[in-house]
Design a protein around this motif. Sequence first.
Motif, PDB file in Angstrom:
ATOM      1  N   GLN A 120       0.800  -1.144  -0.040  1.00 44.03           N
ATOM      2  CA  GLN A 120       0.153  -0.047   0.180  1.00 44.03           C
ATOM      3  C   GLN A 120       0.710   1.228  -0.205  1.00 44.03           C
ATOM      4  N   MET A 121       1.777   1.251   0.603  1.00 44.11           N
ATOM      5  CA  MET A 121       2.717   2.468   0.765  1.00 44.11           C
ATOM      6  C   MET A 121       3.473   2.807  -0.563  1.00 44.11           C
ATOM      7  N   ILE A 122       3.382   2.133  -1.536  1.00 52.30           N
ATOM      8  CA  ILE A 122       3.973   2.396  -2.805  1.00 52.30           C
ATOM      9  C   ILE A 122       3.121   3.593  -3.282  1.00 52.30           C
ATOM     10  N   LYS A 123       1.935   3.910  -2.859  1.00 57.25           N
ATOM     11  CA  LYS A 123       1.311   5.003  -3.432  1.00 57.25           C
ATOM     12  C   LYS A 123       1.971   6.190  -2.915  1.00 57.25           C
ATOM     13  N   GLY A 124       2.778   6.383  -1.958  1.00 55.38           N
ATOM     14  CA  GLY A 124       3.465   7.446  -1.424  1.00 55.38           C
ATOM     15  C   GLY A 124       4.703   7.916  -2.285  1.00 55.38           C
ATOM     16  N   ILE A 125       5.012   7.075  -3.334  1.00 53.60           N
ATOM     17  CA  ILE A 125       6.008   7.356  -4.199  1.00 53.60           C
ATOM     18  C   ILE A 125       5.678   7.995  -5.591  1.00 53.60           C
ATOM     19  N   PRO A 126       6.156   9.079  -5.871  1.00 53.55           N
ATOM     20  CA  PRO A 126       5.649   9.682  -7.190  1.00 53.55           C
ATOM     21  C   PRO A 126       6.547   9.110  -8.287  1.00 53.55           C
ATOM     22  N   LYS A 127       5.771   9.391  -9.479  1.00 52.58           N
ATOM     23  CA  LYS A 127       6.351   9.094 -10.756  1.00 52.58           C
ATOM     24  C   LYS A 127       7.074  10.122 -11.443  1.00 52.58           C
ATOM     25  N   TRP A 128       8.373  10.259 -11.113  1.00 55.47           N
ATOM     26  CA  TRP A 128       9.310  11.483 -11.494  1.00 55.47           C
ATOM     27  C   TRP A 128       8.844  12.127 -13.145  1.00 55.47           C
ATOM     28  N   THR A 129       9.029  11.244 -13.804  1.00 60.10           N
ATOM     29  CA  THR A 129       9.008  11.916 -15.259  1.00 60.10           C
ATOM     30  C   THR A 129       7.517  11.840 -15.945  1.00 60.10           C
ATOM     31  N   LYS A 164      10.260  14.222   2.292  1.00 60.25           N
ATOM     32  CA  LYS A 164      10.245  13.409   3.594  1.00 60.25           C
ATOM     33  C   LYS A 164       9.296  12.575   3.321  1.00 60.25           C
ATOM     34  N   LEU A 165       8.021  12.664   2.525  1.00 62.02           N
ATOM     35  CA  LEU A 165       7.315  11.467   2.376  1.00 62.02           C
ATOM     36  C   LEU A 165       8.032  10.321   1.588  1.00 62.02           C
ATOM     37  N   VAL A 166       8.499  10.612   0.324  1.00 61.38           N
ATOM     38  CA  VAL A 166       9.372   9.497  -0.133  1.00 61.38           C
ATOM     39  C   VAL A 166      10.258   8.876   0.794  1.00 61.38           C
ATOM     40  N   CYS A 167      10.912   9.512   1.622  1.00 67.73           N
ATOM     41  CA  CYS A 167      11.877   8.733   2.538  1.00 67.73           C
ATOM     42  C   CYS A 167      11.169   7.833   3.601  1.00 67.73           C
ATOM     43  N   GLU A 168      10.185   8.329   3.874  1.00 72.55           N
ATOM     44  CA  GLU A 168       9.357   7.539   5.076  1.00 72.55           C
ATOM     45  C   GLU A 168       8.658   6.536   4.312  1.00 72.55           C
ATOM     46  N   SER A 169       8.130   6.652   3.143  1.00 71.96           N
ATOM     47  CA  SER A 169       7.458   5.522   2.465  1.00 71.96           C
ATOM     48  C   SER A 169       8.416   4.460   1.908  1.00 71.96           C
ATOM     49  N   TYR A 170       9.524   4.877   1.544  1.00 72.54           N
ATOM     50  CA  TYR A 170      10.676   3.748   1.008  1.00 72.54           C
ATOM     51  C   TYR A 170      11.110   3.160   2.444  1.00 72.54           C
ATOM     52  N   ASP A 171      11.181   3.897   3.460  1.00 67.15           N
ATOM     53  CA  ASP A 171      11.877   3.071   4.705  1.00 67.15           C
ATOM     54  C   ASP A 171      10.849   2.109   5.355  1.00 67.15           C
ATOM     55  N   TYR A 172       9.774   2.218   5.271  1.00 69.51           N
ATOM     56  CA  TYR A 172       8.386   1.495   5.530  1.00 69.51           C
ATOM     57  C   TYR A 172       8.460   0.195   4.805  1.00 69.51           C
ATOM     58  N   LEU A 173       8.558   0.493   3.352  1.00 68.50           N
ATOM     59  CA  LEU A 173       8.457  -0.636   2.224  1.00 68.50           C
ATOM     60  C   LEU A 173       9.947  -1.577   2.406  1.00 68.50           C
ATOM     61  N   PHE A 174      10.959  -0.652   2.720  1.00 72.69           N
ATOM     62  CA  PHE A 174      12.205  -1.477   2.892  1.00 72.69           C
ATOM     63  C   PHE A 174      11.924  -2.677   4.157  1.00 72.69           C
ATOM     64  N   ASP A 175      11.542  -1.945   5.393  1.00 71.24           N
ATOM     65  CA  ASP A 175      11.467  -2.662   6.604  1.00 71.24           C
ATOM     66  C   ASP A 175      10.296  -3.869   6.424  1.00 71.24           C
ATOM     67  N   VAL A 176       9.352  -3.617   5.441  1.00 73.42           N
ATOM     68  CA  VAL A 176       8.694  -4.789   5.195  1.00 73.42           C
ATOM     69  C   VAL A 176       9.132  -5.796   4.443  1.00 73.42           C
ATOM     70  N   MET A 177       9.912  -5.332   3.725  1.00 75.67           N
ATOM     71  CA  MET A 177      10.677  -6.526   2.697  1.00 75.67           C
ATOM     72  C   MET A 177      11.512  -7.363   3.616  1.00 75.67           C
ATOM     73  N   LEU A 178      12.248  -6.605   4.638  1.00 75.39           N
ATOM     74  CA  LEU A 178      13.203  -7.118   5.368  1.00 75.39           C
ATOM     75  C   LEU A 178      12.772  -8.312   6.249  1.00 75.39           C
ATOM     76  N   GLN A 179      11.291  -7.871   6.661  1.00 76.02           N
ATOM     77  CA  GLN A 179      10.636  -8.960   7.772  1.00 76.02           C
ATOM     78  C   GLN A 179      10.148  -9.972   6.988  1.00 76.02           C
ATOM     79  N   LEU A 180       9.688  -9.769   5.859  1.00 81.27           N
ATOM     80  CA  LEU A 180       9.089 -10.912   5.135  1.00 81.27           C
ATOM     81  C   LEU A 180      10.300 -11.864   4.679  1.00 81.27           C
ATOM     82  N   ARG A 181      11.439 -11.146   4.237  1.00 84.57           N
ATOM     83  CA  ARG A 181      12.591 -12.113   3.832  1.00 84.57           C
ATOM     84  C   ARG A 181      12.760 -13.030   5.359  1.00 84.57           C
ATOM     85  N   ALA A 182      13.107 -12.331   6.445  1.00 86.66           N
ATOM     86  CA  ALA A 182      13.285 -12.759   7.787  1.00 86.66           C
ATOM     87  C   ALA A 182      12.206 -14.041   8.050  1.00 86.66           C
TER      88      ALA A 182
END
Length: 219
Positions: A125-134, A194-212
Amino acid sequence: MDSDYPKDHPRNVIPELCRLYYSNGWMPGSGGSLSIKYGEEIYITPSGVQKERIQSEDLFVQTSDGEDISGPSCTKGLRKSQCSPVFLNIYRLKKPGAVFHLHSKSAVLVSLMNNGNTLHLSNLQMIKGIPKWTTGGNHKFTDDVTIPIIDNTHTEDGLIDGMVKAMNDYPDTCAVLVRGHGIYAWGHTWEQTKLVCESYDYLFDVMLQLRAAGVQEIR
């Protein structure tokens, strides 16, 4: 807050964000750097200092061409961030309103867990916080979001060639991971960055927990 400047001025915003990101563990030691464009001026944190103690008068100010406008008193012995050349390169190529460089532990870990040159995310869901730059707008949660990963170098300015290639190869990205180092992220405003950084950090953390948990595929 420095009452001599508006609440949303970089001299107030940057020290506040540095304290927040230090408490998040994203700017440990003297790591990381923030920059915000305000009018035609770019405000940048100093290098090699404890970021949670930065004051409004400690910031360096320069043009988008790298010309120094002002800096802290020479009695403080502060140096402009070593990230400055990388920041300026992103400002020239992408025309953002802010560029942040953070040493988020989750960003470092996901960059080390992927041997390739990209990280892919989808169906979160938090992918929705990521803009498409171009192409404009924000991603849908079902989109396949690609974050380029470049190899680390001994100096920050050594990252520039890899950053340029990553941004050209993936023009919609608003972030680049540096393997074993951290993340560079940008937005049209400091609030979006700020939103991009927070969204990505959340997404990365989810990925790490899923891998674990033994889940290798989240796409």
